[in-house]
Design an enzyme around this catalytic site. Structure first.
Site, short mmCIF file in Angstrom:
data_model
loop_
_atom_site.label_atom_id
_atom_site.label_comp_id
_atom_site.label_asym_id
_atom_site.label_seq_id
_atom_site.Cartn_x
_atom_site.Cartn_y
_atom_site.Cartn_z
N HIS A 86 0.85 -1.20 0.00
CA HIS A 86 0.00 0.00 0.00
C HIS A 86 0.88 1.24 0.00
CE1 HIS A 86 -3.43 2.61 0.88
NE2 HIS A 86 -2.60 3.26 1.67
N ASP A 112 -14.79 2.13 7.99
CA ASP A 112 -13.75 3.08 7.58
C ASP A 112 -14.29 4.05 6.54
OD1 ASP A 112 -10.96 4.11 7.18
OD2 ASP A 112 -11.30 3.25 5.20
N ARG A 134 -14.69 12.39 8.70
CA ARG A 134 -13.43 13.09 8.98
C ARG A 134 -13.16 14.17 7.95
NH1 ARG A 134 -9.39 8.58 8.55
NH2 ARG A 134 -7.87 10.25 8.78
N SER A 181 -7.14 3.61 9.46
CA SER A 181 -7.89 3.58 8.20
C SER A 181 -7.17 2.71 7.17
CB SER A 181 -8.06 5.01 7.67
OG SER A 181 -8.64 5.01 6.38
N LYS A 222 -8.21 -1.70 6.08
CA LYS A 222 -8.51 -2.19 4.73
C LYS A 222 -7.51 -3.28 4.31
CE LYS A 222 -8.70 1.99 2.79
NZ LYS A 222 -8.87 3.00 3.85
#
Length: 440
Positions: free
Chosen positions: A82, A161, A168, A183, A187
């Site tokens: 990621h 999320d 947010r 967050s 995932k």
């Protein structure tokens, strides 16, 4: 339990229990708690922070708020990657086939772009026929057959999320390291990975603007991985200029093909090989990062990486002939060079400004769901430290809206700073965070 009591406890700086966090997230996801109470809790976290245990509990509460992808029938160690987002960052397009060719299963869920950061799903949709939404059966079948599958992020993955992030975004609580870390990691955990490699960007084109913040975020995410038994490492990389030369969907597909063919931008290649080398170590296909790096470089040199990319495209119904004929990718009607008005050295570059220029050309979204022009974007012609003559191209811009050329050209000239003396070089890979902490 009462939401008001949990808000008060966090407001006053006390540590919440796992049960309190789990109850709050479950209740909010099922619409039993209103937005205004959750917003108050998020703001309390913004100011008071969270302990490592709280952050891990929040991560798991969000990860288990929806489906957990079961990859147990796939042999081998599944390693996910990621990136925290950047400009000209086509690493997934390159890494997925490259690492799969090395024998590590690559099962990836990716998203769309918003603002100046590009989305992998948008980029892949530039390939004619490419299927970016796979059923669970198709996803598993492709993994078993080809060692690689990539699909769009399902709404059923970590729905808490998605709901929290939307809140947010409108309550000024985005810039909180525990909230960012939970967050991202929720995932990744819900997506079924055994182990995780993170690319944490730092610089003007990244969410984290300085190295200290980036290391804190990396350490928090690696810590979460340790808490929930998912070995995680983070590579801190420089985003003071676009990572590759291409910024835009079809342009980045072309650049990925070029790099997998053994050519292309050296910085992009270096980051891909560095991230991939650690994926091979975690996946037990290399003893050391140096060994992994050599393996991946060899797969590019011998053509196996490009062959896997073609196989991946075909497996997801795309036209793999684009590898040898990129005129089949979306083509912009208007192409224009942006030349330098000065002479000297490129001493600074606003990657964010370049990303926004690409967005204005049509390559990105200003709001969620906006249609984009897959052919639009920017091909940079300069790098930090390079000597530039007056009239020399800084970039080439692509769009189907001629009225946007002048604005984008101005934005690029403003983004590239030229001085008479060269500036000191900034390292591309700034360090690694693992269970032992940060080290160079």
């Amino acid at each position: 339990m009462r939401a008001a009591d949990i808000i008060t406890k966090k407001r006053d700086g006390a540590e919440l229990s796992d049960n309190e966090i789990e109850w709050l997230i479950k209740s909010y996801t099922s619409n039993e708690i209103p937005d205004y109470q959750m917003a108050a809790w998020l703001m309390a976290i913004f100011f008071q922070g969270m302990t490592d245990q709280e952050t891990a509990a929040l991560t798991m509460a969000m990860a288990t708020s929806g489906d957990i992808v079961d990859l147990s029938q796939i042999p081998g160690i599944k390693v996910d990657k990621h990136s925290t987002g950047g400009v000209g960052d086509s690493t997934t397009l390159i890494l997925a086939p490259l690492v799969a060719a090395a024998g590590v299963p690559v099962a990836k869920m990716s998203g769309r772009g918003l603002g100046f950061t590009g989305g992998t799903i948008d980029k892949l949709e530039a390939i004619p026929g490419f299927k970016t939404t796979l059923s669970h059966r198709e996803f598993i079948a492709n993994l078993l057959t080809y060692n690689i599958a990539l699909t769009g992020q399902s709404a059923a993955i970590a729905p808490a999320d998605g709901k929290l992030y939307a809140l947010r975004d409108v309550t000024a609580t985005v810039e909180s390291i525990p909230l960012i870390a939970s967050s991202i990691m929720s995932k990744k955990i819900a997506s079924g990975a055994d182990k995780i490699v993170l690319d944490v960007k730092v610089g003007n084109g990244a969410f984290m603007k300085n190295k200290t913040e980036a290391i804190r975020l990396a350490e928090t995410m690696v810590g979460i991985g340790q808490f929930v038994d998912r070995e995680t490492i983070a590579i801190v990389t420089n985003m003071e200029q676009p990572l590759g030369m291409a910024v835009g969907n079809s342009l980045e597909i072309k650049e990925a093909i070029k790099l997998l063919s053994g050519q292309g931008e050296l910085a992009l290649r270096e980051v891909c090989l560095t991230l991939g080398s650690h994926m091979l170590v975690l996946g037990k296909k290399a003893l050391t990062p140096e060994d992994g790096y050599r393996q991946l470089a060899a797969l590019i040199d011998n053509g196996q990486a490009l062959a896997k990319f073609k196989e991946f495209i075909t497996a997801q119904s795309g036209d793999s002939t684009i590898v040898h004929d990129n005129t089949k990718l979306p083509q912009a009607r208007f192409i224009q060079e942006v030349s330098s008005l000065e002479q000297g050295y490129v001493t600074a570059m606003s990657a964010a400004q370049i990303g926004y220029a690409a967005m204005r050309l049509g390559a990105g979204r200003e709001f969620k769901g906006q249609a984009i022009d897959l052919s639009a974007g920017i091909l940079m012609q300069c790098r930090l430290g390079q000597a530039i003559r007056r009239g020399q191209p800084l970039a080439t811009i692509y769009t189907n809206d001629e009225s946007r050329l002048e604005e984008a050209g101005l934005m690029i000239r403003q983004a590239v700073r030229i001085n008479t003396q060269p500036a000191a070089a900034i390292p591309l890979v700034m360090g690694i965070v693992d269970k032992h902490g940060f080290h160079n």
